[in-house]
Design a protein around this motif. Structure first.
Motif, PDB file in Angstrom:
ATOM      1  N   ASP A 159      53.660  40.717  33.554  1.00 34.08           N
ATOM      2  CA  ASP A 159      53.735  40.273  34.923  1.00 34.08           C
ATOM      3  C   ASP A 159      52.619  40.688  35.670  1.00 34.08           C
ATOM      4  OD1 ASP A 159      56.475  39.332  34.659  1.00 34.08           O
ATOM      5  OD2 ASP A 159      57.092  41.215  34.520  1.00 34.08           O
ATOM      6  N   ALA A 160      52.069  41.828  35.187  1.00 32.81           N
ATOM      7  CA  ALA A 160      50.711  42.125  36.166  1.00 32.81           C
ATOM      8  C   ALA A 160      50.007  43.265  35.195  1.00 32.81           C
ATOM      9  CB  ALA A 160      51.166  42.786  37.569  1.00 32.81           C
ATOM     10  N   ILE A 161      48.717  43.385  35.630  1.00 31.42           N
ATOM     11  CA  ILE A 161      47.862  44.366  34.941  1.00 31.42           C
ATOM     12  C   ILE A 161      47.217  45.510  35.889  1.00 31.42           C
ATOM     13  CG2 ILE A 161      45.493  44.619  33.724  1.00 31.42           C
ATOM     14  CD1 ILE A 161      46.329  41.870  32.522  1.00 31.42           C
ATOM     15  N   PHE A 162      47.517  46.778  35.307  1.00 30.84           N
ATOM     16  CA  PHE A 162      46.910  47.773  36.132  1.00 30.84           C
ATOM     17  C   PHE A 162      45.460  48.150  35.269  1.00 30.84           C
ATOM     18  CE2 PHE A 162      49.817  48.697  39.315  1.00 30.84           C
ATOM     19  CZ  PHE A 162      50.982  48.308  38.938  1.00 30.84           C
ATOM     20  N   LEU A 163      44.320  48.220  35.911  1.00 31.20           N
ATOM     21  CA  LEU A 163      43.202  48.339  35.101  1.00 31.20           C
ATOM     22  C   LEU A 163      42.359  49.328  35.824  1.00 31.20           C
ATOM     23  CD1 LEU A 163      40.886  47.392  33.009  1.00 31.20           C
ATOM     24  CD2 LEU A 163      40.212  45.719  34.721  1.00 31.20           C
ATOM     25  N   ALA A 164      41.874  50.304  34.825  1.00 29.58           N
ATOM     26  CA  ALA A 164      40.725  51.501  35.413  1.00 29.58           C
ATOM     27  C   ALA A 164      39.436  51.072  34.753  1.00 29.58           C
ATOM     28  CB  ALA A 164      41.218  52.861  35.008  1.00 29.58           C
ATOM     29  N   PRO A 165      38.660  49.950  35.281  1.00 32.49           N
ATOM     30  CA  PRO A 165      37.549  49.568  34.741  1.00 32.49           C
ATOM     31  C   PRO A 165      36.432  50.595  34.453  1.00 32.49           C
ATOM     32  CG  PRO A 165      37.765  48.619  37.066  1.00 32.49           C
ATOM     33  CD  PRO A 165      39.001  49.551  36.988  1.00 32.49           C
ATOM     34  N   ARG A 166      36.362  50.706  33.052  1.00 28.74           N
ATOM     35  CA  ARG A 166      35.629  51.777  32.713  1.00 28.74           C
ATOM     36  C   ARG A 166      33.881  51.638  33.292  1.00 28.74           C
ATOM     37  NH1 ARG A 166      31.818  54.123  28.791  1.00 28.74           N
ATOM     38  NH2 ARG A 166      32.573  56.145  28.279  1.00 28.74           N
ATOM     39  N   GLU A 167      33.388  50.417  33.336  1.00 28.28           N
ATOM     40  CA  GLU A 167      32.182  50.326  34.048  1.00 28.28           C
ATOM     41  C   GLU A 167      32.249  49.130  34.754  1.00 28.28           C
ATOM     42  OE1 GLU A 167      31.216  51.359  29.545  1.00 28.28           O
ATOM     43  OE2 GLU A 167      29.873  50.038  30.458  1.00 28.28           O
ATOM     44  N   LYS A 187      30.274  46.329  35.694  1.00 27.64           N
ATOM     45  CA  LYS A 187      29.916  44.829  35.369  1.00 27.64           C
ATOM     46  C   LYS A 187      30.713  44.355  34.449  1.00 27.64           C
ATOM     47  CE  LYS A 187      25.185  45.196  37.314  1.00 27.64           C
ATOM     48  NZ  LYS A 187      25.458  45.083  38.811  1.00 27.64           N
ATOM     49  N   PRO A 188      30.754  45.196  33.152  1.00 27.69           N
ATOM     50  CA  PRO A 188      31.333  44.302  32.081  1.00 27.69           C
ATOM     51  C   PRO A 188      33.090  43.820  32.505  1.00 27.69           C
ATOM     52  CG  PRO A 188      31.066  46.471  31.408  1.00 27.69           C
ATOM     53  CD  PRO A 188      30.285  46.299  32.645  1.00 27.69           C
ATOM     54  N   LEU A 189      33.778  44.789  33.125  1.00 27.13           N
ATOM     55  CA  LEU A 189      35.058  44.603  33.397  1.00 27.13           C
ATOM     56  C   LEU A 189      35.469  43.550  34.283  1.00 27.13           C
ATOM     57  CD1 LEU A 189      37.218  46.065  31.678  1.00 27.13           C
ATOM     58  CD2 LEU A 189      35.134  47.221  31.662  1.00 27.13           C
ATOM     59  N   ALA A 190      34.466  43.136  35.051  1.00 27.87           N
ATOM     60  CA  ALA A 190      34.840  42.007  35.950  1.00 27.87           C
ATOM     61  C   ALA A 190      35.294  40.629  35.199  1.00 27.87           C
ATOM     62  CB  ALA A 190      33.661  41.572  36.593  1.00 27.87           C
ATOM     63  N   ALA A 191      34.901  40.652  34.166  1.00 29.42           N
ATOM     64  CA  ALA A 191      35.162  39.396  33.067  1.00 29.42           C
ATOM     65  C   ALA A 191      36.667  39.526  32.888  1.00 29.42           C
ATOM     66  CB  ALA A 191      34.486  39.620  31.773  1.00 29.42           C
ATOM     67  N   ALA A 192      37.249  40.805  32.928  1.00 28.25           N
ATOM     68  CA  ALA A 192      38.696  40.870  32.320  1.00 28.25           C
ATOM     69  C   ALA A 192      39.427  40.503  33.603  1.00 28.25           C
ATOM     70  CB  ALA A 192      38.858  42.416  31.957  1.00 28.25           C
ATOM     71  N   VAL A 193      38.951  40.975  34.750  1.00 27.23           N
ATOM     72  CA  VAL A 193      39.727  40.600  36.062  1.00 27.23           C
ATOM     73  C   VAL A 193      39.777  39.116  36.269  1.00 27.23           C
ATOM     74  CG1 VAL A 193      39.647  40.885  38.680  1.00 27.23           C
ATOM     75  CG2 VAL A 193      38.956  42.696  37.053  1.00 27.23           C
ATOM     76  N   LYS A 194      38.500  38.559  35.918  1.00 21.05           N
ATOM     77  CA  LYS A 194      38.609  36.869  36.140  1.00 21.05           C
ATOM     78  C   LYS A 194      39.390  36.363  35.212  1.00 21.05           C
ATOM     79  CE  LYS A 194      35.030  35.416  38.419  1.00 21.05           C
ATOM     80  NZ  LYS A 194      34.805  35.414  39.868  1.00 21.05           N
ATOM     81  N   ASN A 195      39.365  36.788  33.946  1.00 18.15           N
ATOM     82  CA  ASN A 195      40.173  36.128  32.833  1.00 18.15           C
ATOM     83  C   ASN A 195      41.768  36.207  33.187  1.00 18.15           C
ATOM     84  OD1 ASN A 195      38.146  35.911  31.573  1.00 18.15           O
ATOM     85  ND2 ASN A 195      38.600  37.482  29.900  1.00 18.15           N
ATOM     86  N   ALA A 196      42.367  37.390  33.721  1.00 13.09           N
ATOM     87  CA  ALA A 196      43.607  37.672  34.301  1.00 13.09           C
ATOM     88  C   ALA A 196      43.782  36.559  35.625  1.00 13.09           C
ATOM     89  CB  ALA A 196      43.870  39.002  34.623  1.00 13.09           C
ATOM     90  N   ARG A 197      42.964  36.577  36.168  1.00 16.04           N
ATOM     91  CA  ARG A 197      43.138  35.790  37.646  1.00 16.04           C
ATOM     92  C   ARG A 197      43.305  34.441  36.997  1.00 16.04           C
ATOM     93  NH1 ARG A 197      44.496  32.927  40.326  1.00 16.04           N
ATOM     94  NH2 ARG A 197      44.016  32.078  42.384  1.00 16.04           N
ATOM     95  N   ALA A 198      42.441  33.825  35.966  1.00 12.80           N
ATOM     96  CA  ALA A 198      42.555  32.425  35.645  1.00 12.80           C
ATOM     97  C   ALA A 198      44.035  32.286  34.865  1.00 12.80           C
ATOM     98  CB  ALA A 198      41.369  32.171  34.620  1.00 12.80           C
ATOM     99  N   ALA A 199      44.567  33.342  34.522  1.00 12.24           N
ATOM    100  CA  ALA A 199      46.015  33.166  33.704  1.00 12.24           C
ATOM    101  C   ALA A 199      47.004  33.314  34.577  1.00 12.24           C
ATOM    102  CB  ALA A 199      45.914  34.048  32.523  1.00 12.24           C
ATOM    103  N   GLY A 200      46.811  33.564  35.932  1.00  7.87           N
ATOM    104  CA  GLY A 200      47.735  33.715  36.857  1.00  7.87           C
ATOM    105  C   GLY A 200      48.297  35.064  36.831  1.00  7.87           C
ATOM    106  N   ILE A 201      47.584  36.177  36.258  1.00  9.09           N
ATOM    107  CA  ILE A 201      48.203  37.404  36.365  1.00  9.09           C
ATOM    108  C   ILE A 201      48.057  38.245  37.413  1.00  9.09           C
ATOM    109  CG2 ILE A 201      48.746  39.444  34.870  1.00  9.09           C
ATOM    110  CD1 ILE A 201      48.909  37.721  32.364  1.00  9.09           C
ATOM    111  N   PRO A 202      48.252  38.928  38.333  1.00  9.19           N
ATOM    112  CA  PRO A 202      47.788  39.668  39.426  1.00  9.19           C
ATOM    113  C   PRO A 202      47.289  41.127  38.578  1.00  9.19           C
ATOM    114  CG  PRO A 202      50.129  39.628  39.630  1.00  9.19           C
ATOM    115  CD  PRO A 202      49.885  38.638  38.656  1.00  9.19           C
ATOM    116  N   VAL A 203      46.153  41.481  39.283  1.00  4.41           N
ATOM    117  CA  VAL A 203      45.519  42.722  38.726  1.00  4.41           C
ATOM    118  C   VAL A 203      45.499  43.700  39.912  1.00  4.41           C
ATOM    119  CG1 VAL A 203      43.388  43.777  38.006  1.00  4.41           C
ATOM    120  CG2 VAL A 203      44.160  41.585  36.838  1.00  4.41           C
ATOM    121  N   ILE A 204      45.685  44.971  39.454  1.00  2.29           N
ATOM    122  CA  ILE A 204      45.538  46.000  40.612  1.00  2.29           C
ATOM    123  C   ILE A 204      44.527  46.911  39.662  1.00  2.29           C
ATOM    124  CG2 ILE A 204      46.460  48.125  41.691  1.00  2.29           C
ATOM    125  CD1 ILE A 204      49.204  46.436  42.587  1.00  2.29           C
TER     126      ILE A 204
END
Ligand code: GZL
Length: 306
Positions: A75-83, A85-102
């Motif tokens: 339903d949602a993803i909690f993410l502690a982005p290690r770095e 720049k690279p983890l911005a891609a993960a945020v965009k993927n979740a957004r595109a899949a319609g899953i909110p990220v905190i």
């Protein structure tokens, strides 16, 4: 006709319980372990299902971990982005899949992803302020010429970037403070010890150590003592995190000043998601208050340090 994609964030219906993901960076230090424990315990208390992953220190694996959560339709993803720049891609993927990220604890590069459009919010400490508080303390407490070795956190991580920026901005106007060297210790105890050992050989006149976290400070203390120096006495030691071990070292006089960075995210993380699901306006940043510890406050502080 093309249906315009709502610019806002993915909606989340109000439910009794949720299935959420928590993508952790690694488990290589007490701070990480305390953060994970808080997320797991609070999910259990709420009766939520938690999909937990540990990226073992790899940003690439952390992106893959988030993608696997997307595939599991959490339903949602909690993410502690290690770095940042690279983890911005993960945020965009979740957004595109319609899953909110905190985002918890660390942030993504703001030119690549933004609160309110790509992710819901960032919950964590103000790392620039943490660095400034260390710099301000040093300006008020050093005697004579301060010659500083700075042990940097994980390269590319927001705490490392901002704790450096905050500290260097705070001390740059003080000509009696000189930074001899700054080197990456990856927030790890033994790496911090090795880097300190090497830098001690190059700069035997060092009299201040600023470590971006307790683990590297504790490693540096071992290197200083191995070289016959007295940490906290002939070499001032300052760090950030405020874990029990470091606060005890402040009480023992081997660390002079610690700014807390509280790892207990669980309650605030899940409460924020519930507010989001209920349609409440969530601020772009939710900043955790950080205490600090010095020789006067460490003993009492031990009671609540994590
Ligand atoms: C800070 C967190 C840092 C801690 C380190 O929010 O990201 O990562 O300060 C940890 O101890 O490794």
């Amino acid at each position: 006709t093309v249906v315009a994609v709502a610019q806002g964030l993915p909606k989340l219906g109000v439910k009794k319980t949720y299935k959420v993901g928590f993508a952790q960076t690694e488990s290589n230090n007490p701070w990480r372990i305390a953060q994970t424990k808080s997320m797991q315990e609070e999910a259990k208390r709420l009766g939520w299902q938690l999909v937990y992953t540990d990226a073992g220190g790899s940003a690439a694996k952390q992106v893959a971990d988030v993608n696997s959560m997307i595939a599991q339709k959490v339903d949602a993803i909690f993410l502690a982005p290690r770095e940042e720049k690279p983890l911005a891609a993960a945020v965009k993927n979740a957004r595109a899949a319609g899953i909110p990220v905190i985002l918890l604890d660390r942030n993504v590069d703001q030119s690549l992803a933004k609160a309110g459009t790509d992710y819901v919010t960032f919950i964590g400490s103000d790392f620039i302020q943490e660095g400034q508080r260390v710099g301000t303390w040093l300006k008020a407490n050093h005697k004579g010429q301060a010659r500083v070795i700075q042990l940097l956190g994980t390269t590319g991580s927001s705490p490392a970037n901002d704790r450096r920026k905050g500290f260097e901005d705070a001390v740059k106007s003080d000509t009696s403070i000189k930074i001899l060297a700054s080197q990456d210790g990856d927030f790890a105890r033994d790496k911090g010890r090795q880097v300190m050992q090497t830098l001690l050989q190059a700069h035997p006149d060092v009299n201040v150590v600023y470590a971006h976290n307790d683990e590297m400070a504790i490693g540096a203390i071992a290197a200083l003592e191995a070289a016959g120096k007295k940490p906290g006495k002939d070499v001032l030691v300052m760090s950030i995190d405020g874990g029990k071990e470091a606060v005890q070292l402040v009480a023992n006089g081997k660390i002079n000043y610690v700014v807390e960075c509280n790892p207990r995210f669980g309650p605030k993380a899940y409460a924020t998601l519930k507010d989001y699901a209920a349609g409440k306006k969530i601020p772009a940043k939710i900043i955790n208050p950080d205490r600090d510890y010095d020789a006067k406050t460490a003993k009492a502080g031990l009671a609540t340090a994590y």
